[in-house]
Design a protein around this motif. Structure first.
Motif, PDB file in Angstrom:
ATOM      1  N   LEU A   1       0.829  -1.207   0.000  1.00 59.64           N
ATOM      2  CA  LEU A   1       0.000   0.000   0.000  1.00 59.64           C
ATOM      3  C   LEU A   1       0.862   1.255   0.000  1.00 59.64           C
ATOM      4  O   LEU A   1       0.570   2.226  -0.713  1.00 59.64           O
ATOM      5  N   ILE A   2       1.916   1.235   0.784  1.00 56.75           N
ATOM      6  CA  ILE A   2       2.814   2.393   0.842  1.00 56.75           C
ATOM      7  C   ILE A   2       3.523   2.587  -0.495  1.00 56.75           C
ATOM      8  O   ILE A   2       3.634   3.713  -0.999  1.00 56.75           O
ATOM      9  N   ALA A   3       3.998   1.503  -1.082  1.00 55.02           N
ATOM     10  CA  ALA A   3       4.701   1.600  -2.366  1.00 55.02           C
ATOM     11  C   ALA A   3       3.802   2.153  -3.461  1.00 55.02           C
ATOM     12  O   ALA A   3       4.266   2.884  -4.352  1.00 55.02           O
ATOM     13  N   ASP A   4       2.507   1.824  -3.396  1.00 53.58           N
ATOM     14  CA  ASP A   4       1.572   2.234  -4.447  1.00 53.58           C
ATOM     15  C   ASP A   4       0.972   3.620  -4.217  1.00 53.58           C
ATOM     16  O   ASP A   4       0.176   4.093  -5.049  1.00 53.58           O
ATOM     17  N   SER A   5       1.308   4.277  -3.117  1.00 49.28           N
ATOM     18  CA  SER A   5       0.694   5.569  -2.770  1.00 49.28           C
ATOM     19  C   SER A   5       1.701   6.701  -2.889  1.00 49.28           C
ATOM     20  O   SER A   5       2.803   6.622  -2.340  1.00 49.28           O
ATOM     21  N   ASP A   6       1.320   7.746  -3.597  1.00 46.50           N
ATOM     22  CA  ASP A   6       2.165   8.936  -3.699  1.00 46.50           C
ATOM     23  C   ASP A   6       1.894   9.914  -2.554  1.00 46.50           C
ATOM     24  O   ASP A   6       2.771  10.681  -2.164  1.00 46.50           O
ATOM     25  N   GLU A   7       0.659   9.893  -2.046  1.00 48.85           N
ATOM     26  CA  GLU A   7       0.268  10.793  -0.965  1.00 48.85           C
ATOM     27  C   GLU A   7      -0.257   9.967   0.210  1.00 48.85           C
ATOM     28  O   GLU A   7      -1.128   9.123   0.039  1.00 48.85           O
ATOM     29  N   ILE A   8       0.281  10.236   1.392  1.00 48.45           N
ATOM     30  CA  ILE A   8      -0.062   9.444   2.577  1.00 48.45           C
ATOM     31  C   ILE A   8      -0.363  10.374   3.749  1.00 48.45           C
ATOM     32  O   ILE A   8       0.380  11.322   4.015  1.00 48.45           O
ATOM     33  N   ASP A   9      -1.461  10.093   4.439  1.00 43.97           N
ATOM     34  CA  ASP A   9      -1.808  10.825   5.657  1.00 43.97           C
ATOM     35  C   ASP A   9      -1.479   9.967   6.869  1.00 43.97           C
ATOM     36  O   ASP A   9      -1.911   8.803   6.955  1.00 43.97           O
ATOM     37  N   LEU A  10      -0.728  10.542   7.802  1.00 46.16           N
ATOM     38  CA  LEU A  10      -0.326   9.831   9.006  1.00 46.16           C
ATOM     39  C   LEU A  10      -1.004  10.490  10.202  1.00 46.16           C
ATOM     40  O   LEU A  10      -0.886  11.707  10.392  1.00 46.16           O
ATOM     41  N   VAL A  11      -1.732   9.705  10.982  1.00 42.88           N
ATOM     42  CA  VAL A  11      -2.486  10.265  12.099  1.00 42.88           C
ATOM     43  C   VAL A  11      -2.148   9.497  13.378  1.00 42.88           C
ATOM     44  O   VAL A  11      -1.763   8.325  13.338  1.00 42.88           O
ATOM     45  N   CYS A  12      -2.292  10.173  14.506  1.00 44.26           N
ATOM     46  CA  CYS A  12      -2.083   9.520  15.794  1.00 44.26           C
ATOM     47  C   CYS A  12      -3.249   9.868  16.706  1.00 44.26           C
ATOM     48  O   CYS A  12      -4.150  10.606  16.314  1.00 44.26           O
ATOM     49  N   HIS A  13      -3.236   9.327  17.902  1.00 45.12           N
ATOM     50  CA  HIS A  13      -4.389   9.515  18.778  1.00 45.12           C
ATOM     51  C   HIS A  13      -4.481  10.938  19.320  1.00 45.12           C
ATOM     52  O   HIS A  13      -3.513  11.700  19.313  1.00 45.12           O
ATOM     53  N   ILE A  14      -5.663  11.295  19.752  1.00 46.51           N
ATOM     54  CA  ILE A  14      -5.907  12.628  20.303  1.00 46.51           C
ATOM     55  C   ILE A  14      -5.039  12.844  21.545  1.00 46.51           C
ATOM     56  O   ILE A  14      -4.619  11.890  22.199  1.00 46.51           O
ATOM     57  N   CYS A  15      -4.758  14.109  21.839  1.00 51.77           N
ATOM     58  CA  CYS A  15      -3.889  14.465  22.969  1.00 51.77           C
ATOM     59  C   CYS A  15      -2.626  13.615  22.916  1.00 51.77           C
ATOM     60  O   CYS A  15      -2.327  12.854  23.848  1.00 51.77           O
ATOM     61  N   PRO A  16      -1.855  13.708  21.839  1.00 48.58           N
ATOM     62  CA  PRO A  16      -0.754  12.767  21.622  1.00 48.58           C
ATOM     63  C   PRO A  16       0.338  12.855  22.679  1.00 48.58           C
ATOM     64  O   PRO A  16       0.686  13.934  23.165  1.00 48.58           O
ATOM     65  N   ASP A  17       0.873  11.680  23.019  1.00 52.44           N
ATOM     66  CA  ASP A  17       2.034  11.604  23.897  1.00 52.44           C
ATOM     67  C   ASP A  17       3.274  11.394  23.039  1.00 52.44           C
ATOM     68  O   ASP A  17       3.218  11.465  21.806  1.00 52.44           O
ATOM     69  N   GLY A  18       4.404  11.111  23.679  1.00 55.95           N
ATOM     70  CA  GLY A  18       5.656  10.987  22.947  1.00 55.95           C
ATOM     71  C   GLY A  18       5.685   9.824  21.985  1.00 55.95           C
ATOM     72  O   GLY A  18       6.287   9.914  20.903  1.00 55.95           O
ATOM     73  N   ASP A  19       5.041   8.708  22.343  1.00 57.89           N
ATOM     74  CA  ASP A  19       5.038   7.557  21.446  1.00 57.89           C
ATOM     75  C   ASP A  19       4.144   7.804  20.238  1.00 57.89           C
ATOM     76  O   ASP A  19       4.515   7.480  19.109  1.00 57.89           O
ATOM     77  N   ALA A  20       2.975   8.397  20.457  1.00 57.78           N
ATOM     78  CA  ALA A  20       2.044   8.651  19.355  1.00 57.78           C
ATOM     79  C   ALA A  20       2.630   9.643  18.351  1.00 57.78           C
ATOM     80  O   ALA A  20       2.735   9.355  17.152  1.00 57.78           O
ATOM     81  N   LEU A  21       3.012  10.816  18.840  1.00 54.50           N
ATOM     82  CA  LEU A  21       3.513  11.854  17.935  1.00 54.50           C
ATOM     83  C   LEU A  21       4.898  11.495  17.404  1.00 54.50           C
ATOM     84  O   LEU A  21       5.197  11.715  16.225  1.00 54.50           O
ATOM     85  N   GLY A  22       5.744  10.928  18.262  1.00 57.22           N
ATOM     86  CA  GLY A  22       7.079  10.539  17.813  1.00 57.22           C
ATOM     87  C   GLY A  22       7.022   9.489  16.721  1.00 57.22           C
ATOM     88  O   GLY A  22       7.768   9.559  15.732  1.00 57.22           O
ATOM     89  N   SER A  23       6.124   8.510  16.867  1.00 52.54           N
ATOM     90  CA  SER A  23       5.992   7.465  15.855  1.00 52.54           C
ATOM     91  C   SER A  23       5.494   8.026  14.530  1.00 52.54           C
ATOM     92  O   SER A  23       6.018   7.696  13.456  1.00 52.54           O
ATOM     93  N   ALA A  24       4.462   8.882  14.595  1.00 50.54           N
ATOM     94  CA  ALA A  24       3.908   9.457  13.371  1.00 50.54           C
ATOM     95  C   ALA A  24       4.931  10.323  12.649  1.00 50.54           C
ATOM     96  O   ALA A  24       5.072  10.253  11.421  1.00 50.54           O
ATOM     97  N   LEU A  25       5.656  11.140  13.398  1.00 52.10           N
ATOM     98  CA  LEU A  25       6.642  12.033  12.777  1.00 52.10           C
ATOM     99  C   LEU A  25       7.826  11.244  12.216  1.00 52.10           C
ATOM    100  O   LEU A  25       8.344  11.572  11.139  1.00 52.10           O
ATOM    101  N   ALA A  26       8.271  10.217  12.925  1.00 55.83           N
ATOM    102  CA  ALA A  26       9.379   9.407  12.424  1.00 55.83           C
ATOM    103  C   ALA A  26       9.004   8.759  11.098  1.00 55.83           C
ATOM    104  O   ALA A  26       9.789   8.779  10.132  1.00 55.83           O
ATOM    105  N   ALA A  27       7.805   8.176  11.041  1.00 57.33           N
ATOM    106  CA  ALA A  27       7.352   7.539   9.804  1.00 57.33           C
ATOM    107  C   ALA A  27       7.192   8.563   8.685  1.00 57.33           C
ATOM    108  O   ALA A  27       7.558   8.301   7.527  1.00 57.33           O
ATOM    109  N   ALA A  28       6.668   9.744   9.027  1.00 58.15           N
ATOM    110  CA  ALA A  28       6.469  10.785   8.011  1.00 58.15           C
ATOM    111  C   ALA A  28       7.802  11.261   7.438  1.00 58.15           C
ATOM    112  O   ALA A  28       7.935  11.451   6.223  1.00 58.15           O
ATOM    113  N   LEU A  29       8.782  11.474   8.297  1.00 59.99           N
ATOM    114  CA  LEU A  29      10.101  11.907   7.829  1.00 59.99           C
ATOM    115  C   LEU A  29      10.725  10.854   6.906  1.00 59.99           C
ATOM    116  O   LEU A  29      11.327  11.187   5.887  1.00 59.99           O
ATOM    117  N   ALA A  30      10.563   9.587   7.291  1.00 62.92           N
ATOM    118  CA  ALA A  30      11.110   8.512   6.460  1.00 62.92           C
ATOM    119  C   ALA A  30      10.414   8.455   5.101  1.00 62.92           C
ATOM    120  O   ALA A  30      11.071   8.333   4.059  1.00 62.92           O
TER     121      ALA A  30
END
Length: 385
Positions: free
Chosen positions: A60-89
């Motif tokens: 799915l990732i290989a076939d997608s040019d545009e990807i939305d990454l979301v995490c849970h509300i009131c994000p903690d370090g794992d939620a936001l850190g995980s989403a941002l790490a994946a987005a940067l990659a």
């Protein structure tokens, strides 16, 4: 628009200049890809069904040019850190990416203001009504997606990365591994499979995620593989001392005043939790407003309240402006608080869980006591060390 700074809907707390400067991501040494270093993968990776989920996610990732990454509300370090790490990659692989979470307004805790990649964050309203592909991080249930829930389920595909045992298994592809110490562990595995090498920006996000959800590597979920992963993050040259200082050892003076009030209201009930003991308190919104403190800033209050040896279970109720009470719960090991919180519409881990309620404090605490008694009467988890 992907790649642009978040609009005014996202409130950012400003870190101290010293910490922000020290944590700035500069061009520097890059570690070897974990796929080449023989690093241990996510614990469930050997399972055949889990492997099929990984392969589908990669397709799915290989076939997608545009990807939305979301995490849970009131994000903690794992939620936001995980989403941002994946987005940067993924941005490094040429994908157009947006990062968001379903709060309005969005508030990024000051303790996470150093995380790289925040220019990729957009308000929930900026996420398309029917995205092509959504990757969700650290959301134990679909309700935890908040305002982005409907958009995530309207997507062409929804890939869920999570480590909560209470996750019911939503989404098109479910990479849910309760054996993982943090969702960041699954993102680390994603990067390994995508052959994305670590740099300081990604490592800062992943280290924050795993350090947050292991309580700075002191919780039961910490394993040799956890430390191995942290070691690879440190090898990129990140400053773990400054990250830890920002996460746990930096507050406003107003927080101390709110803490004092919460401790004054604290109650110890030795007969609760099947005789294992309960200590609880609550923080009215008026205290937060009086001292200029956000609900996010007092997330660490539970770690103070859980210290008394006489109580196995600790509970903190934090009041939002609309009266909603957010419950944070911890256990020393005699009681499964994920099962307790599930009875109140929440969930989480055996030793750390939460829930929300729209009732008076007295009513919520009474319901919590009842759920606690029911769970304590049954077979409990193995005692934590």
């Amino acid at each position: 628009m992907a790649g642009k700074p978040a609009e005014s809907g996202t409130a950012r707390a400003v870190s101290t200049t010293q910490v922000e400067t020290a944590l700035a991501v500069l061009p520097g040494p890059r570690s070897e890809s974990s796929s080449e270093s023989g690093a241990e993968t996510a614990p469930a990776a050997a399972d055949g069904r889990f492997e099929a989920q990984w392969q589908r996610a990669l397709e799915l990732i290989a076939d997608s040019d545009e990807i939305d990454l979301v995490c849970h509300i009131c994000p903690d370090g794992d939620a936001l850190g995980s989403a941002l790490a994946a987005a940067l990659a993924l941005r490094g692989l040429g994908k157009r990416v947006r990062v968001s979470f379903g709060d309005d307004p969005q508030v990024i805790p000051e303790s996470l203001s150093f995380l790289p990649g925040q220019e990729l964050i957009v308000p929930a309203a900026a996420v398309p009504a029917a995205p092509a592909l959504v990757l969700a991080f650290d959301a134990a249930s679909e309700e935890r997606l908040g305002l982005l829930r409907e958009k995530a389920f309207a997507a062409g595909a929804l890939v869920v990365f999570d480590h909560h045992a209470s996750n019911p298994g939503f989404g098109t592809v479910r990479l849910i591994d309760p054996a993982a110490a943090a969702t960041a562990v699954l993102v680390d595995e994603l990067l390994r499979r995508l052959r994305v090498p670590l740099d300081q920006a990604i490592a800062t996000c992943l280290y924050t995620g795993i350090a947050t959800d292991t309580g700075s590597f002191k919780y039961r979920a910490t394993t040799p593989a956890t430390h191995e992963m942290a070691g690879r993050m440190l090898a990129t040259g990140i400053r773990q001392d400054l990250i830890s200082r920002q996460l746990w050892d930096t507050t406003s003076f107003g927080y101390l005043k709110v803490l004092a009030g919460a401790l004054e209201r604290a109650a110890f009930e030795p007969e609760e939790a099947g005789g294992h003991g309960l200590v609880w308190t609550w923080v009215p919104y008026q205290d937060l407003a009086l001292f200029g403190v956000t609900v996010e800033e007092i997330e660490g209050l539970i770690d103070v309240l859980r210290k008394p040896a006489e109580a196995d279970v600790a509970l903190v109720l934090k009041q939002d402006p609309d009266g909603t009470l957010r419950g944070s719960c911890r256990s020393r090991g005699a009681v499964d608080v994920a099962a307790v919180c599930a009875r109140l519409g929440g969930g989480g881990h055996v030793y750390a869980a939460g829930f929300s309620a729209r009732e008076a404090v007295k009513a919520v605490v009474e319901r919590f006591r009842v759920a606690l008694a029911e769970v304590a009467a049954g077979p409990g988890p193995a005692a934590a060390p």
